[in-house]
Write a protein that holds these residues in place. Structure first.
Motif, PDB file in Angstrom:
ATOM      1  N   LYS A 212      -0.158  -4.389  10.848  1.00 13.06           N
ATOM      2  CA  LYS A 212      -0.572  -3.009  10.646  1.00 13.06           C
ATOM      3  C   LYS A 212       0.180  -2.369   9.471  1.00 13.06           C
ATOM      4  CE  LYS A 212      -1.386   1.091  13.454  1.00 13.06           C
ATOM      5  NZ  LYS A 212      -1.161   1.704  14.772  1.00 13.06           N
ATOM      6  N   LYS A 213       1.437  -2.743   9.296  1.00 16.15           N
ATOM      7  CA  LYS A 213       2.263  -2.157   8.234  1.00 16.15           C
ATOM      8  C   LYS A 213       2.054  -2.837   6.884  1.00 16.15           C
ATOM      9  CE  LYS A 213       5.905  -0.798  11.420  1.00 16.15           C
ATOM     10  NZ  LYS A 213       7.276  -1.053  11.855  1.00 16.15           N
ATOM     11  N   MET A 214       1.701  -4.106   6.917  1.00 15.89           N
ATOM     12  CA  MET A 214       1.633  -4.881   5.677  1.00 15.89           C
ATOM     13  C   MET A 214       0.699  -4.286   4.620  1.00 15.89           C
ATOM     14  SD  MET A 214       3.380  -7.187   4.324  1.00 15.89           S
ATOM     15  CE  MET A 214       4.234  -8.023   5.616  1.00 15.89           C
ATOM     16  N   PRO A 215      -0.489  -3.765   4.961  1.00 14.07           N
ATOM     17  CA  PRO A 215      -1.329  -3.163   3.916  1.00 14.07           C
ATOM     18  C   PRO A 215      -0.636  -1.988   3.207  1.00 14.07           C
ATOM     19  CG  PRO A 215      -2.616  -3.525   5.896  1.00 14.07           C
ATOM     20  CD  PRO A 215      -1.193  -3.811   6.249  1.00 14.07           C
ATOM     21  N   TRP A 216       0.137  -1.214   3.944  1.00  7.88           N
ATOM     22  CA  TRP A 216       0.865  -0.107   3.332  1.00  7.88           C
ATOM     23  C   TRP A 216       1.926  -0.624   2.371  1.00  7.88           C
ATOM     24  CZ3 TRP A 216      -0.582   4.796   3.589  1.00  7.88           C
ATOM     25  CH2 TRP A 216      -1.437   5.178   4.606  1.00  7.88           C
ATOM     26  N   ILE A 217       2.620  -1.651   2.810  1.00  6.65           N
ATOM     27  CA  ILE A 217       3.685  -2.220   1.984  1.00  6.65           C
ATOM     28  C   ILE A 217       3.094  -2.859   0.730  1.00  6.65           C
ATOM     29  CG2 ILE A 217       5.502  -3.979   1.912  1.00  6.65           C
ATOM     30  CD1 ILE A 217       5.842  -3.442   4.981  1.00  6.65           C
ATOM     31  N   LYS A 218       2.048  -3.661   0.901  1.00  2.21           N
ATOM     32  CA  LYS A 218       1.416  -4.307  -0.258  1.00  2.21           C
ATOM     33  C   LYS A 218       0.786  -3.286  -1.190  1.00  2.21           C
ATOM     34  CE  LYS A 218       0.526  -8.861   1.692  1.00  2.21           C
ATOM     35  NZ  LYS A 218      -0.466  -9.852   2.074  1.00  2.21           N
ATOM     36  N   GLY A 219       0.152  -2.271  -0.617  1.00  8.19           N
ATOM     37  CA  GLY A 219      -0.455  -1.217  -1.438  1.00  8.19           C
ATOM     38  C   GLY A 219       0.583  -0.488  -2.272  1.00  8.19           C
ATOM     39  N   THR A 220       1.718  -0.209  -1.660  1.00 11.75           N
ATOM     40  CA  THR A 220       2.801   0.452  -2.386  1.00 11.75           C
ATOM     41  C   THR A 220       3.348  -0.467  -3.475  1.00 11.75           C
ATOM     42  OG1 THR A 220       3.360   1.698  -0.393  1.00 11.75           O
ATOM     43  CG2 THR A 220       5.021   1.618  -2.132  1.00 11.75           C
ATOM     44  N   LYS A 221       3.440  -1.757  -3.175  1.00 10.01           N
ATOM     45  CA  LYS A 221       3.914  -2.731  -4.168  1.00 10.01           C
ATOM     46  C   LYS A 221       2.963  -2.783  -5.368  1.00 10.01           C
ATOM     47  CE  LYS A 221       6.095  -6.526  -5.692  1.00 10.01           C
ATOM     48  NZ  LYS A 221       5.790  -6.569  -7.100  1.00 10.01           N
ATOM     49  N   TYR A 222       1.650  -2.782  -5.106  1.00 10.34           N
ATOM     50  CA  TYR A 222       0.680  -2.793  -6.207  1.00 10.34           C
ATOM     51  C   TYR A 222       0.775  -1.515  -7.033  1.00 10.34           C
ATOM     52  CZ  TYR A 222      -1.406  -6.872  -3.974  1.00 10.34           C
ATOM     53  OH  TYR A 222      -1.612  -8.110  -3.423  1.00 10.34           O
ATOM     54  N   LEU A 223       0.944  -0.375  -6.364  1.00  8.09           N
ATOM     55  CA  LEU A 223       1.112   0.895  -7.070  1.00  8.09           C
ATOM     56  C   LEU A 223       2.356   0.854  -7.945  1.00  8.09           C
ATOM     57  CD1 LEU A 223       0.254   3.838  -7.553  1.00  8.09           C
ATOM     58  CD2 LEU A 223       1.596   4.451  -5.529  1.00  8.09           C
ATOM     59  N   LEU A 224       3.416   0.291  -7.420  1.00  4.04           N
ATOM     60  CA  LEU A 224       4.664   0.146  -8.164  1.00  4.04           C
ATOM     61  C   LEU A 224       4.471  -0.752  -9.390  1.00  4.04           C
ATOM     62  CD1 LEU A 224       7.578   1.092  -7.815  1.00  4.04           C
ATOM     63  CD2 LEU A 224       8.005  -0.972  -6.496  1.00  4.04           C
ATOM     64  N   ASP A 225       3.734  -1.841  -9.215  1.00  3.18           N
ATOM     65  CA  ASP A 225       3.445  -2.735 -10.342  1.00  3.18           C
ATOM     66  C   ASP A 225       2.637  -2.020 -11.421  1.00  3.18           C
ATOM     67  OD1 ASP A 225       4.793  -4.793  -9.087  1.00  3.18           O
ATOM     68  OD2 ASP A 225       2.979  -5.748  -8.307  1.00  3.18           O
ATOM     69  N   ILE A 226       1.644  -1.251 -10.997  1.00  6.02           N
ATOM     70  CA  ILE A 226       0.820  -0.493 -11.953  1.00  6.02           C
ATOM     71  C   ILE A 226       1.693   0.504 -12.714  1.00  6.02           C
ATOM     72  CG2 ILE A 226      -1.009   1.251 -12.139  1.00  6.02           C
ATOM     73  CD1 ILE A 226      -2.394  -0.265  -9.770  1.00  6.02           C
ATOM     74  N   MET A 227       2.556   1.216 -11.983  1.00  5.47           N
ATOM     75  CA  MET A 227       3.452   2.179 -12.625  1.00  5.47           C
ATOM     76  C   MET A 227       4.376   1.481 -13.620  1.00  5.47           C
ATOM     77  SD  MET A 227       4.451   4.520  -9.304  1.00  5.47           S
ATOM     78  CE  MET A 227       5.895   5.199 -10.082  1.00  5.47           C
ATOM     79  N   PHE A 228       4.863   0.311 -13.256  1.00  7.43           N
ATOM     80  CA  PHE A 228       5.778  -0.423 -14.127  1.00  7.43           C
ATOM     81  C   PHE A 228       5.089  -0.800 -15.448  1.00  7.43           C
ATOM     82  CE2 PHE A 228       7.686  -4.460 -15.548  1.00  7.43           C
ATOM     83  CZ  PHE A 228       8.991  -4.045 -15.738  1.00  7.43           C
ATOM     84  N   TYR A 229       3.913  -1.409 -15.344  1.00  6.19           N
ATOM     85  CA  TYR A 229       3.222  -1.851 -16.560  1.00  6.19           C
ATOM     86  C   TYR A 229       2.677  -0.684 -17.374  1.00  6.19           C
ATOM     87  CZ  TYR A 229       3.936  -6.520 -14.805  1.00  6.19           C
ATOM     88  OH  TYR A 229       4.537  -7.670 -14.359  1.00  6.19           O
ATOM     89  N   CYS A 230       2.210   0.355 -16.723  1.00  9.15           N
ATOM     90  CA  CYS A 230       1.774   1.558 -17.452  1.00  9.15           C
ATOM     91  C   CYS A 230       2.962   2.210 -18.143  1.00  9.15           C
ATOM     92  CB  CYS A 230       1.090   2.544 -16.520  1.00  9.15           C
ATOM     93  SG  CYS A 230      -0.557   2.039 -16.013  1.00  9.15           S
TER      94      CYS A 230
END
Length: 161
Positions: free
Chosen positions: A14-32
Protein backbone atom coordinates in the motif's frame (compact mmCIF):
# COMPACT_ATOMS: atom_id res chain seq x y z
CA UNK A 1 1.29 -17.07 5.38
CA UNK A 2 0.03 -15.90 8.80
CA UNK A 3 -2.34 -13.03 9.37
CA UNK A 4 0.44 -10.78 10.73
CA UNK A 5 2.68 -11.46 7.71
CA UNK A 6 -0.20 -10.67 5.36
CA UNK A 7 -0.94 -7.44 7.21
CA UNK A 8 2.72 -6.36 7.05
CA UNK A 9 2.96 -7.20 3.37
CA UNK A 10 -0.28 -5.39 2.60
CA UNK A 11 0.97 -2.24 4.30
CA UNK A 12 4.20 -2.38 2.32
CA UNK A 13 2.32 -2.83 -0.95
CA UNK A 14 0.00 0.00 0.00
CA UNK A 15 2.88 2.38 0.79
CA UNK A 16 5.15 1.45 -2.10
CA UNK A 17 3.29 3.46 -4.80
CA UNK A 18 3.68 6.59 -2.66
CA UNK A 19 7.36 5.93 -2.12
CA UNK A 20 8.03 5.15 -5.79
CA UNK A 21 5.95 8.12 -6.93
CA UNK A 22 7.92 10.42 -4.67
CA UNK A 23 11.17 8.90 -5.97
CA UNK A 24 10.12 9.57 -9.58
CA UNK A 25 9.15 13.14 -8.68
CA UNK A 26 12.55 13.57 -7.05
CA UNK A 27 14.28 12.22 -10.17
CA UNK A 28 12.32 14.63 -12.37
CA UNK A 29 13.24 17.54 -10.09
CA UNK A 30 16.89 16.50 -10.15
CA UNK A 31 17.16 16.33 -13.95
CA UNK A 32 15.06 19.46 -14.50
CA UNK A 33 17.28 21.24 -11.98
CA UNK A 34 20.33 20.39 -14.07
CA UNK A 35 18.66 21.84 -17.17
CA UNK A 36 17.48 24.97 -15.38
CA UNK A 37 20.88 25.59 -13.78
CA UNK A 38 22.70 25.05 -17.08
CA UNK A 39 20.35 27.42 -18.91
CA UNK A 40 20.65 30.27 -16.38
CA UNK A 41 22.71 32.65 -18.55
CA UNK A 42 20.05 32.47 -21.26
CA UNK A 43 16.94 32.34 -19.10
CA UNK A 44 18.02 35.23 -16.87
CA UNK A 45 18.76 37.37 -19.93
CA UNK A 46 15.30 36.51 -21.30
CA UNK A 47 13.64 37.35 -17.96
CA UNK A 48 15.67 40.57 -17.72
CA UNK A 49 14.02 41.71 -20.96
CA UNK A 50 10.68 41.50 -19.15
CA UNK A 51 12.02 42.98 -15.87
CA UNK A 52 14.42 45.80 -16.84
CA UNK A 53 15.62 46.31 -13.24
CA UNK A 54 17.23 42.89 -13.30
CA UNK A 55 19.58 43.59 -16.23
CA UNK A 56 21.67 45.91 -14.03
CA UNK A 57 22.56 42.89 -11.87
CA UNK A 58 22.83 40.28 -14.62
CA UNK A 59 26.25 38.83 -13.71
CA UNK A 60 25.57 38.75 -9.98
CA UNK A 61 22.17 37.16 -10.56
CA UNK A 62 23.59 34.42 -12.81
CA UNK A 63 26.37 33.62 -10.33
CA UNK A 64 24.11 33.57 -7.28
CA UNK A 65 21.44 31.45 -8.95
CA UNK A 66 24.10 29.13 -10.35
CA UNK A 67 25.49 28.59 -6.83
CA UNK A 68 21.92 28.11 -5.53
CA UNK A 69 21.18 25.65 -8.34
CA UNK A 70 24.30 23.57 -7.71
CA UNK A 71 23.55 23.57 -3.97
CA UNK A 72 19.97 22.44 -4.56
CA UNK A 73 21.25 19.68 -6.87
CA UNK A 74 23.65 18.47 -4.17
CA UNK A 75 20.77 18.43 -1.67
CA UNK A 76 18.58 16.47 -4.10
CA UNK A 77 21.43 14.03 -4.75
CA UNK A 78 21.61 13.22 -1.03
CA UNK A 79 17.84 12.80 -0.88
CA UNK A 80 17.98 10.42 -3.86
CA UNK A 81 20.60 8.35 -1.99
CA UNK A 82 18.23 8.08 0.96
CA UNK A 83 15.36 7.01 -1.28
CA UNK A 84 17.44 4.16 -2.68
CA UNK A 85 17.76 2.73 0.81
CA UNK A 86 14.04 3.23 1.46
CA UNK A 87 13.19 1.32 -1.72
CA UNK A 88 15.62 -1.41 -0.65
CA UNK A 89 13.80 -1.45 2.72
CA UNK A 90 17.07 -0.84 4.56
CA UNK A 91 16.91 2.82 5.55
CA UNK A 92 18.52 2.71 9.00
CA UNK A 93 22.11 2.79 7.78
CA UNK A 94 25.04 5.09 8.55
CA UNK A 95 25.01 6.43 4.97
CA UNK A 96 21.59 7.99 5.57
CA UNK A 97 22.86 9.70 8.71
CA UNK A 98 25.68 11.21 6.64
CA UNK A 99 23.24 12.20 3.86
CA UNK A 100 20.90 13.90 6.34
CA UNK A 101 23.84 15.81 7.84
CA UNK A 102 24.90 16.94 4.37
CA UNK A 103 21.32 17.89 3.51
CA UNK A 104 21.23 20.07 6.62
CA UNK A 105 24.51 21.71 5.63
CA UNK A 106 23.30 22.34 2.06
CA UNK A 107 20.01 23.74 3.35
CA UNK A 108 21.84 26.20 5.62
CA UNK A 109 24.15 27.15 2.74
CA UNK A 110 21.18 27.76 0.44
CA UNK A 111 19.59 29.97 3.12
CA UNK A 112 22.86 31.90 3.42
CA UNK A 113 23.20 32.34 -0.35
CA UNK A 114 19.56 33.40 -0.59
CA UNK A 115 20.41 36.02 2.03
CA UNK A 116 23.33 37.19 -0.11
CA UNK A 117 21.02 37.26 -3.10
CA UNK A 118 18.62 39.47 -1.12
CA UNK A 119 21.36 42.09 -0.81
CA UNK A 120 21.51 42.31 -4.60
CA UNK A 121 17.76 42.10 -5.26
CA UNK A 122 15.30 41.88 -2.34
CA UNK A 123 11.92 40.15 -2.68
CA UNK A 124 9.39 38.76 -0.23
CA UNK A 125 9.72 35.36 -1.94
CA UNK A 126 13.43 35.25 -1.09
CA UNK A 127 12.64 35.83 2.59
CA UNK A 128 10.30 32.83 2.41
CA UNK A 129 13.04 30.77 0.71
CA UNK A 130 15.51 31.68 3.48
CA UNK A 131 13.00 30.68 6.15
CA UNK A 132 12.07 27.40 4.42
CA UNK A 133 15.70 26.32 4.02
CA UNK A 134 16.58 27.26 7.59
CA UNK A 135 13.72 25.04 8.80
CA UNK A 136 14.73 22.28 6.34
CA UNK A 137 18.30 22.46 7.64
CA UNK A 138 17.15 22.16 11.24
CA UNK A 139 14.85 19.23 10.43
CA UNK A 140 17.60 17.46 8.49
CA UNK A 141 20.05 17.83 11.37
CA UNK A 142 17.51 16.57 13.93
CA UNK A 143 16.50 13.66 11.67
CA UNK A 144 20.17 12.74 11.29
CA UNK A 145 20.40 12.43 15.09
CA UNK A 146 17.26 10.26 15.14
CA UNK A 147 18.60 8.06 12.34
CA UNK A 148 21.97 7.82 14.09
CA UNK A 149 20.23 6.48 17.19
CA UNK A 150 18.12 4.07 15.08
CA UNK A 151 21.28 2.78 13.36
CA UNK A 152 22.88 2.22 16.77
CA UNK A 153 19.81 0.26 17.98
CA UNK A 154 19.75 -1.75 14.75
CA UNK A 155 23.45 -2.63 15.00
CA UNK A 156 23.01 -3.60 18.64
CA UNK A 157 20.08 -5.83 17.74
CA UNK A 158 22.02 -7.38 14.85
CA UNK A 159 24.83 -8.30 17.26
CA UNK A 160 22.32 -9.80 19.70
CA UNK A 161 20.96 -12.19 17.06
Amino acid sequence: MGKEEEKGKYLTEKKMPWIKGTKYLLDIMFYCGILVTASLPFSIRWIAEKLPGLIGHYEETVIIYFVLGISAEKLLLELRKIFKTVLAEDCFVKENVVSLQKMGNWSFFIALMAGVRSIVYMTIAMIVVIFVFLIAGLFSKVLSFVFEQAVAYKEETDWTI
